[in-house]
Design a protein around this motif. Structure first.
Motif, PDB file in Angstrom:
ATOM      1  N   LYS A   1      -0.257  23.724  -2.289  1.00 12.98           N
ATOM      2  CA  LYS A   1       0.370  24.765  -1.661  1.00 12.98           C
ATOM      3  C   LYS A   1       1.557  24.356  -0.713  1.00 12.98           C
ATOM      4  N   THR A   2       1.535  23.185  -0.175  1.00 14.01           N
ATOM      5  CA  THR A   2       2.542  22.853   0.916  1.00 14.01           C
ATOM      6  C   THR A   2       3.483  21.854   0.427  1.00 14.01           C
ATOM      7  N   LEU A   3       3.426  21.468  -0.574  1.00 11.30           N
ATOM      8  CA  LEU A   3       4.397  20.286  -1.324  1.00 11.30           C
ATOM      9  C   LEU A   3       4.782  20.726  -2.590  1.00 11.30           C
ATOM     10  N   ASP A   4       5.862  21.193  -3.047  1.00 10.30           N
ATOM     11  CA  ASP A   4       6.459  21.639  -4.317  1.00 10.30           C
ATOM     12  C   ASP A   4       6.415  20.543  -5.401  1.00 10.30           C
ATOM     13  N   LYS A   5       6.786  19.277  -4.970  1.00  6.49           N
ATOM     14  CA  LYS A   5       6.865  18.373  -6.132  1.00  6.49           C
ATOM     15  C   LYS A   5       6.317  16.829  -5.462  1.00  6.49           C
ATOM     16  N   ASP A   6       5.566  16.139  -6.071  1.00  3.66           N
ATOM     17  CA  ASP A   6       5.276  14.865  -5.543  1.00  3.66           C
ATOM     18  C   ASP A   6       5.857  13.677  -6.446  1.00  3.66           C
ATOM     19  N   GLN A   7       5.666  12.666  -5.925  1.00  2.42           N
ATOM     20  CA  GLN A   7       6.270  11.299  -6.678  1.00  2.42           C
ATOM     21  C   GLN A   7       5.260  10.420  -7.200  1.00  2.42           C
ATOM     22  N   ILE A   8       3.993  11.146  -7.442  1.00  8.59           N
ATOM     23  CA  ILE A   8       2.916   9.946  -7.899  1.00  8.59           C
ATOM     24  C   ILE A   8       3.431   9.117  -9.192  1.00  8.59           C
ATOM     25  N   LYS A   9       3.949   9.919 -10.058  1.00 10.31           N
ATOM     26  CA  LYS A   9       4.333   9.293 -11.332  1.00 10.31           C
ATOM     27  C   LYS A   9       5.439   8.034 -10.977  1.00 10.31           C
ATOM     28  N   GLU A  10       6.241   8.227 -10.054  1.00 11.81           N
ATOM     29  CA  GLU A  10       7.526   7.392  -9.901  1.00 11.81           C
ATOM     30  C   GLU A  10       6.818   6.239  -8.933  1.00 11.81           C
ATOM     31  N   LEU A  11       6.009   6.759  -8.145  1.00  7.41           N
ATOM     32  CA  LEU A  11       5.239   5.688  -7.102  1.00  7.41           C
ATOM     33  C   LEU A  11       4.269   4.629  -7.812  1.00  7.41           C
ATOM     34  N   SER A  12       3.824   5.038  -8.584  1.00  8.57           N
ATOM     35  CA  SER A  12       2.693   4.310  -9.754  1.00  8.57           C
ATOM     36  C   SER A  12       3.361   3.125 -10.484  1.00  8.57           C
ATOM     37  N   ARG A  13       4.769   3.259 -10.694  1.00 13.62           N
ATOM     38  CA  ARG A  13       5.330   2.255 -11.453  1.00 13.62           C
ATOM     39  C   ARG A  13       5.287   1.086 -10.777  1.00 13.62           C
ATOM     40  N   HIS A  14       5.292   1.032  -9.316  1.00  7.34           N
ATOM     41  CA  HIS A  14       5.188  -0.242  -8.313  1.00  7.34           C
ATOM     42  C   HIS A  14       4.090  -1.049  -8.579  1.00  7.34           C
TER      43      HIS A  14
ATOM     44  N   LEU B   1       0.646  -1.174   0.021  1.00 11.43           N
ATOM     45  CA  LEU B   1      -0.038  -0.029   0.044  1.00 11.43           C
ATOM     46  C   LEU B   1       0.834   1.204   0.037  1.00 11.43           C
ATOM     47  N   ILE B   2       0.754   2.245  -1.028  1.00  3.14           N
ATOM     48  CA  ILE B   2       1.358   3.310  -0.917  1.00  3.14           C
ATOM     49  C   ILE B   2       0.389   4.502  -0.529  1.00  3.14           C
ATOM     50  N   ILE B   3       0.724   5.302   0.493  1.00  5.94           N
ATOM     51  CA  ILE B   3      -0.139   6.442   0.822  1.00  5.94           C
ATOM     52  C   ILE B   3       0.826   7.686   0.165  1.00  5.94           C
ATOM     53  N   THR B   4       0.174   8.735  -0.416  1.00  7.04           N
ATOM     54  CA  THR B   4       0.722   9.766  -0.866  1.00  7.04           C
ATOM     55  C   THR B   4      -0.230  10.743  -1.091  1.00  7.04           C
ATOM     56  N   ARG B   5       0.195  11.906  -1.560  1.00  9.49           N
ATOM     57  CA  ARG B   5      -0.724  13.088  -1.935  1.00  9.49           C
ATOM     58  C   ARG B   5      -0.020  13.761  -3.155  1.00  9.49           C
ATOM     59  N   PRO B   6      -0.783  14.537  -3.838  1.00  9.97           N
ATOM     60  CA  PRO B   6      -0.272  15.493  -4.842  1.00  9.97           C
ATOM     61  C   PRO B   6       0.547  16.731  -4.427  1.00  9.97           C
TER      62      PRO B   6
ATOM     63  N   ILE C   1      -3.619  14.016 -11.852  1.00 11.41           N
ATOM     64  CA  ILE C   1      -3.342  12.891 -11.249  1.00 11.41           C
ATOM     65  C   ILE C   1      -3.337  11.338 -12.088  1.00 11.41           C
ATOM     66  N   MET C   2      -4.578  11.210 -12.849  1.00  9.91           N
ATOM     67  CA  MET C   2      -4.935  10.114 -13.634  1.00  9.91           C
ATOM     68  C   MET C   2      -3.920   9.970 -14.875  1.00  9.91           C
ATOM     69  N   GLU C   3      -3.437  11.466 -15.187  1.00 11.50           N
ATOM     70  CA  GLU C   3      -2.551  11.720 -16.492  1.00 11.50           C
ATOM     71  C   GLU C   3      -1.304  11.514 -16.268  1.00 11.50           C
ATOM     72  N   LYS C   4      -1.095  11.540 -14.839  1.00  9.61           N
ATOM     73  CA  LYS C   4       0.454  11.252 -14.551  1.00  9.61           C
ATOM     74  C   LYS C   4       0.620   9.694 -14.117  1.00  9.61           C
ATOM     75  N   VAL C   5      -0.267   9.082 -13.630  1.00 12.09           N
ATOM     76  CA  VAL C   5       0.290   7.757 -12.988  1.00 12.09           C
ATOM     77  C   VAL C   5       0.385   6.925 -14.278  1.00 12.09           C
ATOM     78  N   GLU C   6       1.185   5.766 -14.105  1.00 16.61           N
ATOM     79  CA  GLU C   6       1.643   5.020 -15.209  1.00 16.61           C
ATOM     80  C   GLU C   6       0.916   3.606 -14.936  1.00 16.61           C
ATOM     81  N   TYR C   7      -0.316   3.385 -14.315  1.00 21.09           N
ATOM     82  CA  TYR C   7      -1.007   2.127 -14.249  1.00 21.09           C
ATOM     83  C   TYR C   7      -1.551   2.167 -15.791  1.00 21.09           C
ATOM     84  N   THR C   8      -2.162   1.063 -15.973  1.00 21.08           N
ATOM     85  CA  THR C   8      -2.766   0.705 -17.382  1.00 21.08           C
ATOM     86  C   THR C   8      -4.071   1.615 -17.305  1.00 21.08           C
TER      87      THR C   8
END
Length: 247
Positions: free
Chosen positions: A142-155, A134-139, A171-178
């Protein structure tokens, strides 16, 4: 040890009965409850007969001053967080500042909205042959300059995205799920007005927009959202074979 102690209590995801017994008892005995705005169900606040102050709009210094002043006046103080304080609760910075005033902090965990989401969907966040992680994350925001959603979705693990409803299209454009990967968006999990929207990476953003949901929702991505339709899951070893007696 100090005799000045504040309790940081997780109020749970919304349902007033999802708070722990200890959390409820502390609210019942509190002279002052400083709560996290509309994220806390008013029914939970009803457990306390003490003074209640909404911390929305207050600075960290202002909130801590309220805590310190009331503790020094001999009052029992509860800092009431939504969900569980350890997830996006900003508790470490509060604790560090309170240490300067010799204030002890005790943390009482709460049920997180990610678990209320799984309960609403009647699924597991980890499931044999579907996802063991389970990966818990956020995009970013205002309080987060850069997220790792794209990289994390590769798992290709189960991903729970907090604070992301307004950015679901991005977010859906960024993730690399099918594109056919199941996605659920659960608004106000465990609240009376709970709403569940299901779709896929390809179409969930449009469904959420059509439903008018812009905040207070959890995004859950992965095969666990639709474990039967998406693919066969493995049987649990625990229930699959006769077990040796525990020694």
């Amino acid at each position: 040890m100090t005799d000045k102690k504040v309790h940081f209590v997780g109020s749970g995801p919304g349902n007033a009965k999802y708070i722990t017994v200890m959390g409820k008892e502390l609210l019942e005995g509190a002279d002052l409850v400083i709560y996290a705005g509309s994220l806390v169900n008013p029914e939970v606040l009803g457990y306390s007969t003490g003074e209640k102050i909404d911390s929305y709009g207050l600075t960290l210094d202002e909130t801590n001053k309220l805590i310190v002043d009331n503790l020094e006046a001999g009052k029992k103080v509860v800092r009431l967080h939504s969900g569980d304080p350890s997830l996006y609760g900003s508790i470490v910075e509060q604790i560090e500042e309170l240490k300067k005033f010799d204030v002890e902090v005790e943390i009482i965990p709460g049920v997180s909205s990610v678990f209320a989401t799984a309960a609403a969907l009647q699924t597991q966040l980890t499931l044999n042959d579907v996802s063991e992680t389970l990966i818990i994350t956020r995009p970013a925001g205002k309080t987060l300059d850069k997220d790792q959603i794209k990289e994390l979705s590769r798992h290709n693990a189960t991903m729970a995205v907090f604070l992301g409803t307004q950015k679901i299209e991005e977010i859906m454009e960024k993730v690399e799920y099918t594109p056919d990967t199941p996605v659920a968006v659960v608004f106000h999990a465990s609240w009376p007005d709970q709403k569940i929207i299901k779709g896929t990476v390809a179409d969930i953003a449009g469904k959420v927009k059509a439903a008018g949901i812009k905040r207070s929702a959890m995004i859950l991505i992965g095969g666990v959202v639709e474990p039967v339709e998406y693919g066969n899951f493995g049987r649990s070893y625990l229930y699959g074979v006769a077990q040796e007696p525990l020694s």
